[in-house]
Scaffold this motif. Sequence first.
Motif, PDB file in Angstrom:
ATOM      1  N   GLN A 171      -7.717  -1.245  11.275  1.00  0.00           N
ATOM      2  CA  GLN A 171      -8.165  -1.432  12.651  1.00  0.00           C
ATOM      3  C   GLN A 171      -7.179  -0.810  13.637  1.00  0.00           C
ATOM      4  O   GLN A 171      -7.581  -0.223  14.645  1.00  0.00           O
ATOM      5  CB  GLN A 171      -8.344  -2.924  12.936  1.00  0.00           C
ATOM      6  CG  GLN A 171      -9.504  -3.554  12.192  1.00  0.00           C
ATOM      7  CD  GLN A 171      -9.580  -5.056  12.397  1.00  0.00           C
ATOM      8  OE1 GLN A 171      -8.554  -5.738  12.431  1.00  0.00           O
ATOM      9  NE2 GLN A 171     -10.788  -5.577  12.532  1.00  0.00           N
ATOM     10  N   LEU A 172      -5.892  -0.942  13.338  1.00  0.00           N
ATOM     11  CA  LEU A 172      -4.884  -0.349  14.204  1.00  0.00           C
ATOM     12  C   LEU A 172      -4.963   1.169  14.184  1.00  0.00           C
ATOM     13  O   LEU A 172      -4.788   1.828  15.219  1.00  0.00           O
ATOM     14  CB  LEU A 172      -3.489  -0.819  13.769  1.00  0.00           C
ATOM     15  CG  LEU A 172      -2.304  -0.354  14.629  1.00  0.00           C
ATOM     16  CD1 LEU A 172      -2.434  -0.888  16.055  1.00  0.00           C
ATOM     17  CD2 LEU A 172      -0.995  -0.821  14.013  1.00  0.00           C
ATOM     18  N   LYS A 173      -5.232   1.725  13.020  1.00  0.00           N
ATOM     19  CA  LYS A 173      -5.372   3.185  12.903  1.00  0.00           C
ATOM     20  C   LYS A 173      -6.617   3.671  13.619  1.00  0.00           C
ATOM     21  O   LYS A 173      -6.616   4.746  14.234  1.00  0.00           O
ATOM     22  CB  LYS A 173      -5.427   3.554  11.418  1.00  0.00           C
ATOM     23  CG  LYS A 173      -5.747   5.005  11.140  1.00  0.00           C
ATOM     24  CD  LYS A 173      -4.564   5.898  11.434  1.00  0.00           C
ATOM     25  CE  LYS A 173      -4.942   7.351  11.169  1.00  0.00           C
ATOM     26  NZ  LYS A 173      -5.290   7.583   9.761  1.00  0.00           N
ATOM     27  N   HIS A 284     -14.980   4.213   8.470  1.00  0.00           N
ATOM     28  CA  HIS A 284     -13.892   4.336   7.519  1.00  0.00           C
ATOM     29  C   HIS A 284     -12.665   4.959   8.170  1.00  0.00           C
ATOM     30  O   HIS A 284     -12.733   5.532   9.263  1.00  0.00           O
ATOM     31  CB  HIS A 284     -14.330   5.193   6.330  1.00  0.00           C
ATOM     32  CG  HIS A 284     -14.390   6.665   6.649  1.00  0.00           C
ATOM     33  ND1 HIS A 284     -15.456   7.238   7.289  1.00  0.00           N
ATOM     34  CD2 HIS A 284     -13.487   7.652   6.428  1.00  0.00           C
ATOM     35  CE1 HIS A 284     -15.228   8.524   7.449  1.00  0.00           C
ATOM     36  NE2 HIS A 284     -14.043   8.817   6.937  1.00  0.00           N
ATOM     37  N   THR A 285     -11.545   4.855   7.470  1.00  0.00           N
ATOM     38  CA  THR A 285     -10.308   5.520   7.865  1.00  0.00           C
ATOM     39  C   THR A 285      -9.460   5.715   6.614  1.00  0.00           C
ATOM     40  O   THR A 285      -9.801   5.229   5.532  1.00  0.00           O
ATOM     41  CB  THR A 285      -9.531   4.710   8.919  1.00  0.00           C
ATOM     42  OG1 THR A 285      -8.476   5.515   9.449  1.00  0.00           O
ATOM     43  CG2 THR A 285      -8.946   3.444   8.326  1.00  0.00           C
ATOM     44  N   LEU A 314       0.786  11.759 -10.594  1.00  0.00           N
ATOM     45  CA  LEU A 314      -0.640  11.948 -10.342  1.00  0.00           C
ATOM     46  C   LEU A 314      -1.115  11.029  -9.220  1.00  0.00           C
ATOM     47  O   LEU A 314      -1.848  11.437  -8.324  1.00  0.00           O
ATOM     48  CB  LEU A 314      -1.444  11.664 -11.610  1.00  0.00           C
ATOM     49  CG  LEU A 314      -1.513  12.759 -12.670  1.00  0.00           C
ATOM     50  CD1 LEU A 314      -2.372  12.301 -13.827  1.00  0.00           C
ATOM     51  CD2 LEU A 314      -2.062  14.045 -12.082  1.00  0.00           C
ATOM     52  N   VAL A 315      -0.720   9.775  -9.286  1.00  0.00           N
ATOM     53  CA  VAL A 315      -1.151   8.801  -8.285  1.00  0.00           C
ATOM     54  C   VAL A 315      -0.539   9.131  -6.928  1.00  0.00           C
ATOM     55  O   VAL A 315      -1.204   9.055  -5.888  1.00  0.00           O
ATOM     56  CB  VAL A 315      -0.785   7.377  -8.732  1.00  0.00           C
ATOM     57  CG1 VAL A 315      -1.257   6.344  -7.712  1.00  0.00           C
ATOM     58  CG2 VAL A 315      -1.384   7.077 -10.104  1.00  0.00           C
ATOM     59  N   GLU A 316       0.723   9.497  -6.914  1.00  0.00           N
ATOM     60  CA  GLU A 316       1.413   9.759  -5.652  1.00  0.00           C
ATOM     61  C   GLU A 316       0.881  11.003  -4.947  1.00  0.00           C
ATOM     62  O   GLU A 316       0.934  11.100  -3.721  1.00  0.00           O
ATOM     63  CB  GLU A 316       2.916   9.899  -5.913  1.00  0.00           C
ATOM     64  CG  GLU A 316       3.561   8.583  -6.339  1.00  0.00           C
ATOM     65  CD  GLU A 316       4.919   8.790  -6.997  1.00  0.00           C
ATOM     66  OE1 GLU A 316       5.243   9.949  -7.337  1.00  0.00           O
ATOM     67  OE2 GLU A 316       5.637   7.799  -7.197  1.00  0.00           O
ATOM     68  N   LEU A 317       0.370  11.958  -5.709  1.00  0.00           N
ATOM     69  CA  LEU A 317      -0.150  13.185  -5.114  1.00  0.00           C
ATOM     70  C   LEU A 317      -1.665  13.145  -4.920  1.00  0.00           C
ATOM     71  O   LEU A 317      -2.268  14.165  -4.609  1.00  0.00           O
ATOM     72  CB  LEU A 317       0.221  14.389  -5.987  1.00  0.00           C
ATOM     73  CG  LEU A 317       1.715  14.697  -6.084  1.00  0.00           C
ATOM     74  CD1 LEU A 317       1.958  15.859  -7.031  1.00  0.00           C
ATOM     75  CD2 LEU A 317       2.307  14.999  -4.721  1.00  0.00           C
ATOM     76  N   SER A 318      -2.265  11.983  -5.103  1.00  0.00           N
ATOM     77  CA  SER A 318      -3.708  11.844  -4.920  1.00  0.00           C
ATOM     78  C   SER A 318      -4.038  11.514  -3.462  1.00  0.00           C
ATOM     79  O   SER A 318      -3.163  11.456  -2.605  1.00  0.00           O
ATOM     80  CB  SER A 318      -4.244  10.755  -5.859  1.00  0.00           C
ATOM     81  OG  SER A 318      -4.084  11.126  -7.214  1.00  0.00           O
ATOM     82  N   GLU A 319      -5.320  11.296  -3.207  1.00  0.00           N
ATOM     83  CA  GLU A 319      -5.777  11.030  -1.850  1.00  0.00           C
ATOM     84  C   GLU A 319      -5.193   9.730  -1.312  1.00  0.00           C
ATOM     85  O   GLU A 319      -4.871   8.818  -2.071  1.00  0.00           O
ATOM     86  CB  GLU A 319      -7.307  10.928  -1.832  1.00  0.00           C
ATOM     87  CG  GLU A 319      -8.010  12.202  -2.245  1.00  0.00           C
ATOM     88  CD  GLU A 319      -9.506  12.004  -2.426  1.00  0.00           C
ATOM     89  OE1 GLU A 319     -10.196  11.806  -1.399  1.00  0.00           O
ATOM     90  OE2 GLU A 319      -9.975  12.035  -3.570  1.00  0.00           O
ATOM     91  N   PRO A 320      -5.076   9.628   0.013  1.00  0.00           N
ATOM     92  CA  PRO A 320      -4.648   8.357   0.605  1.00  0.00           C
ATOM     93  C   PRO A 320      -5.686   7.261   0.356  1.00  0.00           C
ATOM     94  O   PRO A 320      -6.776   7.518  -0.159  1.00  0.00           O
ATOM     95  CB  PRO A 320      -4.528   8.685   2.102  1.00  0.00           C
ATOM     96  CG  PRO A 320      -4.451  10.176   2.181  1.00  0.00           C
ATOM     97  CD  PRO A 320      -5.237  10.696   1.022  1.00  0.00           C
ATOM     98  N   LEU A 321      -5.332   6.053   0.714  1.00  0.00           N
ATOM     99  CA  LEU A 321      -6.236   4.906   0.552  1.00  0.00           C
ATOM    100  C   LEU A 321      -7.339   4.983   1.607  1.00  0.00           C
ATOM    101  O   LEU A 321      -7.057   5.103   2.803  1.00  0.00           O
ATOM    102  CB  LEU A 321      -5.443   3.605   0.689  1.00  0.00           C
ATOM    103  CG  LEU A 321      -6.217   2.314   0.424  1.00  0.00           C
ATOM    104  CD1 LEU A 321      -6.492   2.150  -1.067  1.00  0.00           C
ATOM    105  CD2 LEU A 321      -5.419   1.107   0.937  1.00  0.00           C
ATOM    106  N   GLN A 322      -8.588   4.908   1.171  1.00  0.00           N
ATOM    107  CA  GLN A 322      -9.712   4.902   2.109  1.00  0.00           C
ATOM    108  C   GLN A 322     -10.161   3.464   2.342  1.00  0.00           C
ATOM    109  O   GLN A 322     -10.451   2.738   1.394  1.00  0.00           O
ATOM    110  CB  GLN A 322     -10.884   5.720   1.565  1.00  0.00           C
ATOM    111  CG  GLN A 322     -12.043   5.816   2.551  1.00  0.00           C
ATOM    112  CD  GLN A 322     -13.297   6.412   1.920  1.00  0.00           C
ATOM    113  OE1 GLN A 322     -13.660   6.049   0.807  1.00  0.00           O
ATOM    114  NE2 GLN A 322     -13.955   7.311   2.639  1.00  0.00           N
ATOM    115  N   VAL A 323     -10.205   3.064   3.601  1.00  0.00           N
ATOM    116  CA  VAL A 323     -10.646   1.722   3.972  1.00  0.00           C
ATOM    117  C   VAL A 323     -11.990   1.840   4.683  1.00  0.00           C
ATOM    118  O   VAL A 323     -12.148   2.662   5.589  1.00  0.00           O
ATOM    119  CB  VAL A 323      -9.619   1.022   4.882  1.00  0.00           C
ATOM    120  CG1 VAL A 323     -10.075  -0.392   5.214  1.00  0.00           C
ATOM    121  CG2 VAL A 323      -8.247   0.995   4.214  1.00  0.00           C
TER     122      VAL A 323
END
Length: 507
Positions: A171-173, A284-285, A314-323
């Motif tokens: 929500q802040l984003k 979404h964000t 692999l995990v660190e270079l993947s997409e950000p978290l989608q909310v």
Amino acid sequence: MENDQGDLMEQEEHEGSDKPPSSLKAPLRSTRLNIQRSNVCSRAYFVVIMVFFHVYILNVIGLLLYVHYNNGPGDLVSGDGVSSASVGESKSPLPHPAPAAGDLTLHEEEDYTQSFSLPRIEGIRVGHVQQVSLVPDRTHEMRTISLKPLLFEIPGFLSEEEGRVVVQLAQLKGLMESQTEAPSQGQVESNQPLLSFSTEEVFSLLDLNQDGLLQKQEIVSHSRSRDGTWLNPDNLRQILTGLEICPTGMLTLEDFRRVYDVSQRPGQQRSGKLLSQFKQRNKHTWLYQGSGSHHVLQTLRTRLISLTRLPSTLVELSEPLQVIRYDHGDFSNAHHDSSPSHSETTCAHTRLAGNTSALAEVSCRYLTMLFYLSSVEEGGETTFPVADNRTYEEQALKQVGVDLTDTRETCGRGNVRIKPTAGTALLWYNHLSDGRGWMGELDEYSLHGDCPVRRGVKWIANSWVNVDPDHQQQARYQRLVAQRHRAKSGMEEHYQPLSHSDLHQDL
């Protein structure tokens, strides 16, 4: 008398062995002894030679086995043919989970191109429950929901407080509208581009040198549309197929008219059809989970690494978290999170090392982890319409009066439906294994969607692990990221933390 007996014995000896007279006895005894010594030496020499020969063969076999098992098919190989494991400081087939912060620091750069495999959790059978340890002093129960796709449910994966923090950060984003309305009743859905061109106009636009012939380079050069308003990958694939069967390797206007008209007909596009018809309505964000992000976001990523046992890089270079937030009536139709691999496409996340001649960039997501951040009073279930079906046929999804991809109308027909419960997480694999420890074909049974929310508000978060089906491409990408990170660190040492503006300027 004694002399007579001696002569008699000597005579018998000569008669039994046909020996010559006694005057030649001494030399013959010496010769016989030399022959025996020669035989003994030859036999010993042969035994020694054979022993050394067998030892040599055993050493060669042992060396070959050592080389084979230390250079197996699971190793990543760099583009120049040298094993990428040699770039790193050490080699570990099953990497350990990242530290709590999960940061990509300088001392970890050498691990970016480290060889690794993609372990998978065993489902055993539907309903099977296994204990997993994700946090200290507590175990979680992970239950197998289906085997096609391999789908698990983990209640209590995150606490109520952690879910509330993720929602507040989103929500802040600020959330963006993600709305693609399905056609209303009576409205005809068209696959034609928004800009209406005749076949002759399309041919002229593609013919860059205006020689009246289309080469492959000219067709590919116009394939970079992201919104599908120009030639989409299915159209281009059809056109290139027609070009390949031409003896000259070029298309005249008449040839182009034939293959282009076929590519524009409804029903000719099978691959990617469900993806092109994906409809949704929500907000979404994206939330960055790396260095400098909120500790709750980093904790969720660390738990994912611990659960899946995947390489942390692999995990660190993947997409950000989608909310995502679903209000009353919001939904998403059935779709696949990942895409089938084709020679004409390249993975979006490895575009730094991608094929510049690829027709389009697609999402390559090995697995999906979905977090329920809130409970829903009514509706909002996650549905897998064809989970654990005996067979999968795309044509069977749409029959007379029934469209299993339309969650607003046929959500109740899904084989598996999971009600949102705050703190619960779902994990499923979007791809099968290739049998050699890497990512294989798209698992078509991973088709899923979100039923409309009838009462309440639904908050979820998606965490995807991006993997390129081409393990060499993945290795090249990670090596390029390591080089960029090293160069950036050298230029921006005085910035703490490092800028991530080239990825996402997120919380």
